[in-house]
Design an enzyme around this catalytic site. Structure first.
Site, PDB file in Angstrom:
ATOM      1  N   ASP A  64       0.863  -1.181   0.000  1.00 56.55           N
ATOM      2  CA  ASP A  64       0.000   0.000   0.000  1.00 56.55           C
ATOM      3  C   ASP A  64       0.897   1.228   0.000  1.00 56.55           C
ATOM      4  O   ASP A  64       1.815   1.330   0.819  1.00 56.55           O
ATOM      5  CB  ASP A  64      -0.896   0.001   1.255  1.00 56.55           C
ATOM      6  CG  ASP A  64      -1.896   1.146   1.273  1.00 56.55           C
ATOM      7  OD1 ASP A  64      -2.437   1.484   0.199  1.00 56.55           O
ATOM      8  OD2 ASP A  64      -2.160   1.684   2.372  1.00 56.55           O
ATOM      9  N   ASP A 121       0.482   5.293   0.072  1.00 52.13           N
ATOM     10  CA  ASP A 121      -0.455   6.397   0.236  1.00 52.13           C
ATOM     11  C   ASP A 121       0.287   7.730   0.273  1.00 52.13           C
ATOM     12  O   ASP A 121       1.363   7.841   0.881  1.00 52.13           O
ATOM     13  CB  ASP A 121      -1.239   6.246   1.551  1.00 52.13           C
ATOM     14  CG  ASP A 121      -2.203   5.069   1.531  1.00 52.13           C
ATOM     15  OD1 ASP A 121      -2.526   4.573   0.437  1.00 52.13           O
ATOM     16  OD2 ASP A 121      -2.635   4.650   2.628  1.00 52.13           O
TER      17      ASP A 121
HETATM   18  P1  ATP Z   1      -6.602   4.250   3.572  1.00 48.34           P
HETATM   19  O1  ATP Z   1      -6.771   5.396   2.579  1.00 48.34           O
HETATM   20  O2  ATP Z   1      -7.534   4.321   4.722  1.00 48.34           O
HETATM   21  O3  ATP Z   1      -5.173   4.068   3.992  1.00 48.34           O
HETATM   22  P2  ATP Z   1      -6.231   2.115   1.700  1.00 48.34           P
HETATM   23  O4  ATP Z   1      -4.861   2.674   1.560  1.00 48.34           O
HETATM   24  O5  ATP Z   1      -6.366   0.665   2.042  1.00 48.34           O
HETATM   25  O6  ATP Z   1      -7.047   2.942   2.792  1.00 48.34           O
HETATM   26  P3  ATP Z   1      -6.649   1.905  -1.068  1.00 48.34           P
HETATM   27  O7  ATP Z   1      -7.469   0.718  -1.425  1.00 48.34           O
HETATM   28  O8  ATP Z   1      -5.166   1.793  -1.190  1.00 48.34           O
HETATM   29  O9  ATP Z   1      -7.056   2.396   0.375  1.00 48.34           O
HETATM   30  O10 ATP Z   1      -7.067   3.153  -1.974  1.00 48.34           O
HETATM   31  C1  ATP Z   1      -8.410   3.424  -2.251  1.00 48.34           C
HETATM   32  C2  ATP Z   1      -8.483   4.723  -3.049  1.00 48.34           C
HETATM   33  O11 ATP Z   1      -8.064   5.819  -2.272  1.00 48.34           O
HETATM   34  C3  ATP Z   1      -7.592   4.772  -4.272  1.00 48.34           C
HETATM   35  O12 ATP Z   1      -8.286   4.371  -5.409  1.00 48.34           O
HETATM   36  C4  ATP Z   1      -7.139   6.222  -4.356  1.00 48.34           C
HETATM   37  O13 ATP Z   1      -7.582   6.846  -5.538  1.00 48.34           O
HETATM   38  C5  ATP Z   1      -7.807   6.872  -3.171  1.00 48.34           C
HETATM   39  N1  ATP Z   1      -7.035   7.885  -2.458  1.00 48.34           N
HETATM   40  C6  ATP Z   1      -7.566   9.062  -2.012  1.00 48.34           C
HETATM   41  N2  ATP Z   1      -6.659   9.796  -1.396  1.00 48.34           N
HETATM   42  C7  ATP Z   1      -5.483   9.093  -1.438  1.00 48.34           C
HETATM   43  C8  ATP Z   1      -4.182   9.346  -0.950  1.00 48.34           C
HETATM   44  N3  ATP Z   1      -3.882  10.471  -0.271  1.00 48.34           N
HETATM   45  N4  ATP Z   1      -3.219   8.423  -1.171  1.00 48.34           N
HETATM   46  C9  ATP Z   1      -3.516   7.286  -1.832  1.00 48.34           C
HETATM   47  N5  ATP Z   1      -4.738   6.973  -2.325  1.00 48.34           N
HETATM   48  C10 ATP Z   1      -5.729   7.873  -2.125  1.00 48.34           C
HETATM   49 MG    MG Z   2      -3.597   3.029   3.208  1.00 52.20          MG
HETATM   50 MG    MG Z   3      -3.829   3.052  -0.231  1.00 46.62          MG
END
Ligand code: ATP
Ligand code: MG
Ligand code: MG
Length: 167
Positions: free
Chosen positions: A95, A97
């Site tokens: 992951d 982010d």
């Molecule tokens: P969390 O956001 O709570 O950490 P996660 O990382 O498990 O949850 P993902 O499945 O990796 O969630 O991402 C879901 C969606 O979040 C992606 O499709 C992406 O477009 C969106 N998203 C929104 N803001 C961000 C950000 N700051 N960084 C990464 N992805 C983001």
């Molecule tokens: Mg995440």
């Molecule tokens: Mg993510």
């Protein structure tokens, strides 16, 4: 050049190799400079189903990309590690982010920056402080945010593991 902060996490497969692979991929991306990486932490899962412990780290970047282009590149690297999305907050190979981008905010579903849950996550705040003790997020000092968060499930690996930033 714009400063950006990325959180890395993994808890399936060779999770520490995934974190190192992500740093390598970022290093090799035109428009991205990896400035520094935190040590790797082992963290108890927060939210989601019962699942293995995580490894987490935070890296500091300088980017010459638009934030959305950075997000696309992060998603591409996740795919290279066979990231799947079956259950929200479920186990994952990788992951990546975006936690913060200097001078930038976004409030769409596709990209919310600063990351809307980072301020309440020990697995983000503790590694971030380890690589930047002066960090701030949305106007608050990360040290202050970390004081109001349960960090008992966040442990530095022993022996300490550091991600390598190849020149
Ligand atoms: P969390 O956001 O709570 O950490 P996660 O990382 O498990 O949850 P993902 O499945 O990796 O969630 O991402 C879901 C969606 O979040 C992606 O499709 C992406 O477009 C969106 N998203 C929104 N803001 C961000 C950000 N700051 N960084 C990464 N992805 C983001
Ligand atoms: Mg995440
Ligand atoms: Mg993510």
């Amino acid at each position: 050049m714009t400063a950006a902060v990325i959180a890395l996490g993994a808890n399936l497969g060779d999770a520490t190799s995934a974190l190192q692979g992500a740093v390598d991929a970022l290093t090799q991306t035109v428009g991205i400079t990896v400035l520094a990486a935190s040590p790797v932490f082992e963290t108890d899962p927060v939210g989601g189903p019962d699942q293995p412990v995580y490894v987490n780290a935070v890296v500091l970047l300088e980017i010459e990309l638009e934030p959305l282009a950075l997000l696309r590149r992060l998603n591409q690297i996740e795919e290279e590690w066979q990231r799947t999305r079956e259950v929200r907050w479920g186990p994952r190979t990788l992951d990546l982010d975006i936690i913060d981008v200097a001078g930038f905010t976004s409030d769409t579903e596709q990209l919310t920056v600063p990351h809307p849950r980072a301020h309440q996550r020990g697995f983000v705040l503790v590694p971030w402080l380890a690589v930047d003790g002066d960090a701030s997020l949305g106007g608050a000092k990360v040290t202050d945010l970390a004081r109001n968060v349960d960090v008992s499930g966040v442990r530095k690996l022993n022996p300490e593991l550091r991600l390598v930033i190849a020149p």
